[in-house]
Design a protein around this motif. Structure first.
Motif, short mmCIF file in Angstrom:
data_model
loop_
_atom_site.label_atom_id
_atom_site.label_comp_id
_atom_site.label_asym_id
_atom_site.label_seq_id
_atom_site.Cartn_x
_atom_site.Cartn_y
_atom_site.Cartn_z
N THR A 1 121.07 7.28 24.96
CA THR A 1 120.70 7.60 24.09
C THR A 1 122.21 8.05 23.19
O THR A 1 123.39 8.72 23.24
CB THR A 1 120.41 8.83 24.00
N GLY B 1 122.85 9.06 19.54
CA GLY B 1 122.31 10.01 18.92
C GLY B 1 123.37 10.69 18.41
O GLY B 1 124.26 11.24 19.16
N VAL C 1 123.47 13.58 16.58
CA VAL C 1 123.50 15.26 16.04
C VAL C 1 122.95 15.88 18.11
O VAL C 1 124.08 16.22 18.61
CB VAL C 1 122.35 15.82 15.26
N TRP C 2 122.23 14.98 18.34
CA TRP C 2 121.50 15.16 19.97
C TRP C 2 122.83 14.59 21.03
O TRP C 2 122.78 13.17 20.86
CB TRP C 2 120.03 14.82 20.34
N THR D 1 124.24 13.15 24.26
CA THR D 1 124.03 11.96 25.32
C THR D 1 124.77 12.36 26.97
O THR D 1 123.54 12.64 27.50
CB THR D 1 124.99 10.80 25.16
N ALA E 1 124.91 16.24 27.74
CA ALA E 1 125.28 18.30 27.96
C ALA E 1 125.95 18.90 29.39
O ALA E 1 125.41 18.05 30.27
CB ALA E 1 124.08 18.42 27.16
N SER F 1 121.23 11.75 28.74
CA SER F 1 119.86 11.53 27.87
C SER F 1 120.22 10.16 28.11
O SER F 1 120.88 9.17 27.52
CB SER F 1 119.93 11.47 25.83
N THR G 1 112.60 8.99 25.05
CA THR G 1 114.05 9.58 25.86
C THR G 1 113.45 10.67 26.84
O THR G 1 112.73 11.56 26.27
CB THR G 1 114.56 9.99 24.55
N THR H 1 115.16 12.72 29.75
CA THR H 1 116.98 13.50 30.35
C THR H 1 116.49 13.74 32.20
O THR H 1 116.12 14.52 32.61
CB THR H 1 117.14 14.86 30.25
#
Length: 338
Positions: free
Chosen positions: A160, A162, A164-165, A167, A169, A187, A229, A231
């Motif tokens: 992903t 993004g 803000v979100w 990829t 974490a 993600s 999407t 996780t």
């Protein structure tokens, strides 16, 4: 001889003479329809190019040539395709399609293929021949062949992207004085139109300064619906007090299809992200351990550590600086009384 016999004899003689004349002179008897049929003509009405089999270094281009025919039969028709490099002008591939005699009415598509390298652009020259004579030609330009995805890497699942979100974490599951157990959440997004098949997620955690692999993990990314999407989580254990790069890659049947990178800063005195201010702070990984009460867990009733370094048993009051100011003020007041 009567008149009737004479007429029959004359008619028979005329038929014999006509037959002898037709044999003696070829073409004397001709189908009137053939004389009205125009000569055959064939030309190119249109051309299309589409990707075929895409390999690692080369790609197949499928060529469709629309032939338009009018008039009589055109014999011994062939279509020749040549792929020529746009920049180099060199011949890359050539193929000839044998069409045969053309007597259809209207248009007909003739298919052919050429193989080119997956790079640069090409000029596709198509020439139509009849009995070895050049009748018609067409030129089509093709660019962006390098953007074609090889068949072995044809999957629409990727990491992903993004703003803000994240990829990748990272959170701390458990920690002690020597090791930390990390949970990496990655993600992935299906950008295709159909549900994806399983792909493999592989993680490497590299110590920032030495590039030594401290831990690795592998998980399976299951079916992802179109446009969705998901996780994927993996747990690893690494030595505490170091910073790590988290290298993540997606593999489809051992073929690398996408990759990304994250970081895990377990030593904030020396971060590994660019343009970040480094401050000397007190940091303990166990403070971020996830427990029943959330990040930090239960403090056991002892109270949290203070940012200014003072402990809970510090003596209350104004402090040394306030006492010094009070002494100076008292001295000035005594001097005025004198």
């Amino acid at each position: 001889m009567d008149t009737r016999t004479a007429l029959l004899t004359a008619a028979a003689a005329l038929l014999v003479a006509s037959a002898v004349g037709a044999v003696a002179v070829p073409g004397a008897v001709t189908d009137p329809r053939e004389t009205n049929e125009p000569p055959g003509r064939i030309d190119v009405a249109g051309a299309t190019v589409s990707p075929g089999e895409v390999r690692g270094e080369t790609a197949e281009l499928r060529l469709g040539t629309d032939l338009r025919h009018r008039g009589g039969t055109v014999e011994n028709v062939t279509v020749r395709h040549r792929a020529i490099g746009s920049e180099s002008g060199l011949l890359v591939d050539e193929t000839t399609v044998d069409v045969g005699d053309v007597d259809f009415e209207g248009e007909h598509t003739v298919n052919g293929t050429v193989d080119v390298e997956r790079g640069g652009g090409y000029r596709i020259e198509t020439v139509v021949f009849a009995d070895g004579q050049r009748r018609e030609e067409q030129t089509t330009r093709v660019d962006g062949v390098a953007a074609l995805t090889p068949d072995y890497a044809d999957t629409r699942v990727g990491f992903t992207d993004g703003s803000v979100w994240p990829t990748v974490a990272v959170s701390v599951v458990e920690a002690d004085n020597r090791t930390a157990t990390l949970s990496a959440s990655v993600s992935v997004t299906n950008r295709g139109d159909v549900a994806s098949e399983d792909v493999d997620l592989r993680l490497y955690l590299r110590q920032a300064e030495s590039n030594v692999i401290a831990a690795e993990a592998a998980e399976t990314v299951g079916t992802v619906r179109p446009g969705r999407t998901d996780t994927v989580r993996a747990t690893v254990e690494v030595p505490d007090g170091y910073n790590y790069y988290i290298d993540a890659a997606l593999f489809d049947d051992d073929v690398l299809v996408d990759e990304t990178q994250g970081v895990a800063n377990l030593n904030p005195q020396e971060t590994i992200t660019a343009n970040e201010t480094v401050r000397d702070v007190q940091f303990a990984v166990e403070d971020f351990e996830r427990g029943e009460g959330g990040v930090g867990g239960d403090d056991g009733g002892d109270g949290a550590a203070r940012d200014d370094g003072a402990s809970d048993d510090s003596t209350p009051g104004f402090g040394p600086l306030v006492a010094l100011v009070a002494l100076v003020a008292a001295a000035l007041a005594a001097r005025r009384r004198r």
